[in-house]
Write a protein that holds these residues in place. Sequence first.
Motif, short mmCIF file in Angstrom:
data_model
loop_
_atom_site.label_atom_id
_atom_site.label_comp_id
_atom_site.label_asym_id
_atom_site.label_seq_id
_atom_site.Cartn_x
_atom_site.Cartn_y
_atom_site.Cartn_z
N THR A 1 0.84 -1.19 0.00
CA THR A 1 0.00 0.00 0.00
C THR A 1 0.88 1.24 0.00
O THR A 1 2.03 1.21 0.42
N ASP B 1 -8.06 1.98 -0.52
CA ASP B 1 -6.61 2.05 -0.35
C ASP B 1 -5.93 1.92 -1.71
O ASP B 1 -6.46 1.28 -2.64
N GLU B 2 -4.76 2.51 -1.81
CA GLU B 2 -3.99 2.42 -3.05
C GLU B 2 -2.87 1.42 -2.87
O GLU B 2 -2.17 1.41 -1.84
N VAL B 3 -2.70 0.56 -3.86
CA VAL B 3 -1.66 -0.46 -3.82
C VAL B 3 -0.76 -0.29 -5.04
O VAL B 3 -1.19 0.16 -6.11
N LEU C 1 -6.20 -3.47 5.40
CA LEU C 1 -6.48 -3.22 3.98
C LEU C 1 -7.98 -3.02 3.82
O LEU C 1 -8.76 -3.82 4.33
#
Length: 543
Positions: A484, A520-522, A516
């Motif tokens: 993340t 969320d950005e991964v 998570l």
Amino acid sequence: MADGIAPGTAGISGASGGAALGTAETPGASDGIAPGTAGISGTSGGIALRTPEAPGTPGTPARDAVHARMFRRRVWVAVLVAGAVALTGAGVAATSLIRSPAQLAADAEPPPQDVLVARVENRVLAETVVLRGTVAAGQTLQVAPVAAGGEGGSAPVVTKVSVKSGDAVRSGKVLMEVSGRPVFVLPGSLPVYRDLKPGATGDDVKQLQRALADLGHGRGGDAKGTFGPGTKNAVEDFYASIGYDPRPAVDDDGAAVDGAKASVTGAERAADDARDALAANTDPAQVKPLEKARDRAAEDLATARETLAEARAAAGPMVPAAEVVFVRAFPARVATVTARTGGQLSGTAMTLSSGKLMAQGYLQDHQKGMVRAGQKVRLLAESTGQETAGRVVSVADTPSRQDQQNGPQGPDGGDGSGGGGDAAPGNGAVGYLFTVEPTRELPSALAGQEIRLTIEAASTDGKALVVPITAVSAGVDGRTVVTTVDGTGRQERVEVRTGTTGDGFVEVVPTAEGVLKEGDEVVTGVNPGAAAAPAPVTPQGSP
């Protein structure tokens, strides 16, 4: 000097973009300009202007006026040039200080990230397999009646076409008329191969009896598979119901039966006469000859009666092979019609498809384990844009070669070509045949058309967290993780378990609760356009 200009040195001078004007004056010159030395001089971007004059030339009023005008013009030129240079310098300075709103906004943005990211989604994820298939019926049948010619031996002519492409047909429906005779359709899996006449026996007769009985015309006392008097009556009744007279099995206008009847009548009279002669005889010597004549007359009568029975059995209505088409199941549909009223009958007159329309295709080795009976399918007819739901009903266990098939395999496992089917051979590719049944009936116009099949091979049980497959990696310790990244560029590895995959995404379940979530950005990759060093990665659970 009356002008206050020193002889030989008077002038205007400037620096850094200014202008210098100098005039030299010889003694006695009334305008204070020394011949040969007057001029404008400057430094650092200045302009020097000089007006030479012939030495020793005495000044005159007219000459002095000309020189004065020339001097003023040159002064103005110098001033204008100096102003332009100054404005140019000011413009350059302004461009270094002024910014557009768009440029100011761009300057205020953070530098591009050094990694590519994607958002975590919370949705149902389905794994799909997209294949090409063909719409096929259980049976495809060419109708090519071989009818007798008209009067005088002329070629058979199509005198009526009762259906058109796309029509649904029912049992007993007259499809067309050839030289005034009907061509109708009945249910049956055994293709017609002979004329069905009185006295015939066999499975094809049984099939005819069953088809007529379904239409309300029973076989009477006839045994199954025997074309007897009851079946004759059924055939006569059926033809009457469609508006035609049946063809006679013996085309002699009843001459055979009439002749047999006459023979019986003669034999009966002969037998009566022989019996009467024997009864009236009083001569013992004539008894034996009269008894012999009586017995022979009785034998002749029995033979005549057998002949009459045979003639009567052979007489009656028939069902010509050219007038009946058997299809395996209903509903049946007219796929194509090539016959035209008034044209001579030649080749295939029309094509029928029988049974429910299904979709079929072939799976390759790597797809075989992904498709099984019961899975949901979306059928898309690309020619019309119509989409229909369906399900897989069967998948072959062994591969087959398409160019070895006689045609599309029907749901009952038989080949779909039927009697004279016209299914085109495949392209020779090896694959596992699978069949898809639509939830609602497909339009008959799709028979034989290509169709796109999207098979739902797997699906998550409700909504789940999903990320692009490229966001998941396996570490040297064997753990599966996603990384993340927050708004400051700080990265953190999150251990996950993977589940269903499909369409480039994978289901992920974090091993720790709350680390998570949706939105969320991964990290999915590296941004090749960013020059910044990657942000430090924080292991899961670190502050």
